[in-house]
Scaffold this motif. Structure first.
Motif, short mmCIF file in Angstrom:
data_model
loop_
_atom_site.label_atom_id
_atom_site.label_comp_id
_atom_site.label_asym_id
_atom_site.label_seq_id
_atom_site.Cartn_x
_atom_site.Cartn_y
_atom_site.Cartn_z
N GLN A 1 -3.05 -3.48 -8.70
CA GLN A 1 -1.60 -3.41 -7.85
C GLN A 1 -0.66 -4.06 -8.72
O GLN A 1 0.46 -3.45 -8.80
N LYS B 1 0.76 -1.13 0.06
CA LYS B 1 -0.01 -0.17 -0.08
C LYS B 1 1.01 1.27 0.15
O LYS B 1 0.76 2.21 -0.70
N MET C 1 -2.38 -10.05 -5.15
CA MET C 1 -2.54 -8.75 -5.47
C MET C 1 -3.56 -8.51 -6.60
O MET C 1 -3.76 -9.72 -7.13
#
Length: 150
Positions: free
Chosen positions: A132, A70, A128
């Protein structure tokens, strides 16, 4: 945010990869230009699933992977210099056929146009989303090209 799944972003990266030459030297890190090329062809093949890979998240990644991911992809800021590399991606060979390795890397970048690897699990970040993966793959490629002044 730039993503490897965007055609314009892929073309930009391919143009930069095309400029790689033996005259490029690392501005940081321990890799030489040949090792950087081989690292990237292996890494992208891993993401794309072009060769048989065992996908599993390391235990430390299970604790911190999602938080780190993140933080790394939350904005357009490039990766920091000297980000550590997993052992499986450290290239020992000191040379390679530069033009052949560039062509392979470009082919892999183009392969993201048809990305489909539902088995992919990052060794640190874990499972993911497509979004991402796209941002990470773009930033990873950009990072290594910037490492060599490209």
């Amino acid at each position: 945010m730039k993503t490897i799944f965007d055609k314009t972003a892929r073309e930009e990266l391919i143009n930069r990869i095309s400029q790689v030459s033996e005259n490029n030297h690392a501005e940081w890190g321990k890799m030489n230009i040949f090792q950087m090329l081989q690292h990237n062809t292996y890494w992208n093949g891993w993401i794309l699933g072009t060769d048989p890979h065992t996908y599993r998240q390391e235990w430390l990644g299970k604790l911190f992977g999602k938080i780190a991911l993140k933080s790394m992809i939350k904005n357009d800021k490039p990766f920091d210099k000297n980000v550590p590399t997993s052992e499986q991606f450290k290239v020992k060979a000191r040379t390679c056929d530069l033009e052949s390795e560039k062509a392979k890397w470009i082919s892999l970048i183009n392969a993201y146009q048809n990305f489909d690897n539902p088995d992919f699990i990052h060794d640190f970040f874990g499972k993911m989303s497509r979004e991402q993966i796209g941002i990470l793959a773009y930033k990873h490629t950009d990072h290594h090209l910037r490492q060599f002044g490209l």
